[in-house]
Write a protein that holds these residues in place. Sequence first.
Motif, PDB file in Angstrom:
ATOM      1  N   MET A   1      44.183  34.481  52.505  1.00  0.00           N
ATOM      2  CA  MET A   1      44.363  35.850  52.972  1.00  0.00           C
ATOM      3  C   MET A   1      44.434  36.819  51.786  1.00  0.00           C
ATOM      4  N   SER A   2      45.291  36.540  50.804  1.00  0.00           N
ATOM      5  CA  SER A   2      45.414  37.450  49.668  1.00  0.00           C
ATOM      6  C   SER A   2      44.154  37.439  48.815  1.00  0.00           C
ATOM      7  N   GLU A   3      43.457  36.311  48.752  1.00  0.00           N
ATOM      8  CA  GLU A   3      42.212  36.248  48.001  1.00  0.00           C
ATOM      9  C   GLU A   3      41.149  37.106  48.677  1.00  0.00           C
ATOM     10  N   GLN A   4      41.126  37.111  49.995  1.00  0.00           N
ATOM     11  CA  GLN A   4      40.168  37.921  50.726  1.00  0.00           C
ATOM     12  C   GLN A   4      40.432  39.408  50.498  1.00  0.00           C
ATOM     13  N   ILE A   5      41.700  39.797  50.478  1.00  0.00           N
ATOM     14  CA  ILE A   5      42.047  41.197  50.217  1.00  0.00           C
ATOM     15  C   ILE A   5      41.608  41.594  48.813  1.00  0.00           C
ATOM     16  N   PHE A   6      41.791  40.696  47.824  1.00  0.00           N
ATOM     17  CA  PHE A   6      41.361  40.995  46.463  1.00  0.00           C
ATOM     18  C   PHE A   6      39.854  41.229  46.405  1.00  0.00           C
ATOM     19  N   TRP A   7      39.080  40.371  47.042  1.00  0.00           N
ATOM     20  CA  TRP A   7      37.626  40.506  46.982  1.00  0.00           C
ATOM     21  C   TRP A   7      37.125  41.736  47.736  1.00  0.00           C
ATOM     22  N   GLN A   8      37.878  42.202  48.722  1.00  0.00           N
ATOM     23  CA  GLN A   8      37.484  43.420  49.430  1.00  0.00           C
ATOM     24  C   GLN A   8      37.803  44.675  48.637  1.00  0.00           C
ATOM     25  N   PHE A   9      38.871  44.632  47.856  1.00  0.00           N
ATOM     26  CA  PHE A   9      39.346  45.832  47.170  1.00  0.00           C
ATOM     27  C   PHE A   9      39.400  45.671  45.655  1.00  0.00           C
ATOM     28  N   TRP A  10      38.562  44.816  45.076  1.00  0.00           N
ATOM     29  CA  TRP A  10      38.565  44.595  43.636  1.00  0.00           C
ATOM     30  C   TRP A  10      38.232  45.867  42.873  1.00  0.00           C
ATOM     31  N   TRP A  11      37.443  46.742  43.457  1.00  0.00           N
ATOM     32  CA  TRP A  11      37.012  47.958  42.785  1.00  0.00           C
ATOM     33  C   TRP A  11      38.160  48.932  42.553  1.00  0.00           C
ATOM     34  N   LEU A  12      39.272  48.748  43.274  1.00  0.00           N
ATOM     35  CA  LEU A  12      40.438  49.620  43.074  1.00  0.00           C
ATOM     36  C   LEU A  12      41.096  49.402  41.719  1.00  0.00           C
ATOM     37  N   ILE A  13      40.753  48.306  41.051  1.00  0.00           N
ATOM     38  CA  ILE A  13      41.305  48.057  39.721  1.00  0.00           C
ATOM     39  C   ILE A  13      40.945  49.214  38.789  1.00  0.00           C
ATOM     40  N   PHE A  14      39.729  49.748  38.899  1.00  0.00           N
ATOM     41  CA  PHE A  14      39.274  50.787  37.985  1.00  0.00           C
ATOM     42  C   PHE A  14      39.999  52.110  38.177  1.00  0.00           C
TER      43      PHE A  14
END
Length: 138
Positions: A1-14
């Motif tokens: 679940m948390s891995e899926q959230i990371f892959w959906q919102f990875w661009w928020l890192i920038f």
Amino acid sequence: MSEQIFWQFWWLIFPVGFMLLGAFRTWLDYRARREALDLIKAYVASGREPPAELLNKISRRLHRDDDYDDERPRYRRRRERSWYQVVLFGLLASGFTVAAATDMFGAGEAFVIVAFVLGALCAATLVQVVLDQKGPTI
């Protein structure tokens, strides 16, 4: 679940990273000004005149002549940067418009929003450049 959230919102890192970097730079600037003010207070408490360089650091004013030739290169760089922004925002808006029209990645609605924002930035920068009455045009 948390891995899926990371892959959906990875661009928020920038954007989050840039916000944190901006906050850190603001804090560093605050600390430098506070230390300069403390140093000025120490000069005043001892009855001495603070150096002009220290006062300029606080006011962030640069000493420059009123000569037009000294001012022109900085103005020209600003105008060139503005035209650069007009072209950049225009091309990005065009790219996102094409992405919205072709429904690239199935996110056409999101691309429409981005295209409108970039188009508005392009138009605002263009108006700023055209209405700017300072100095020669390119």
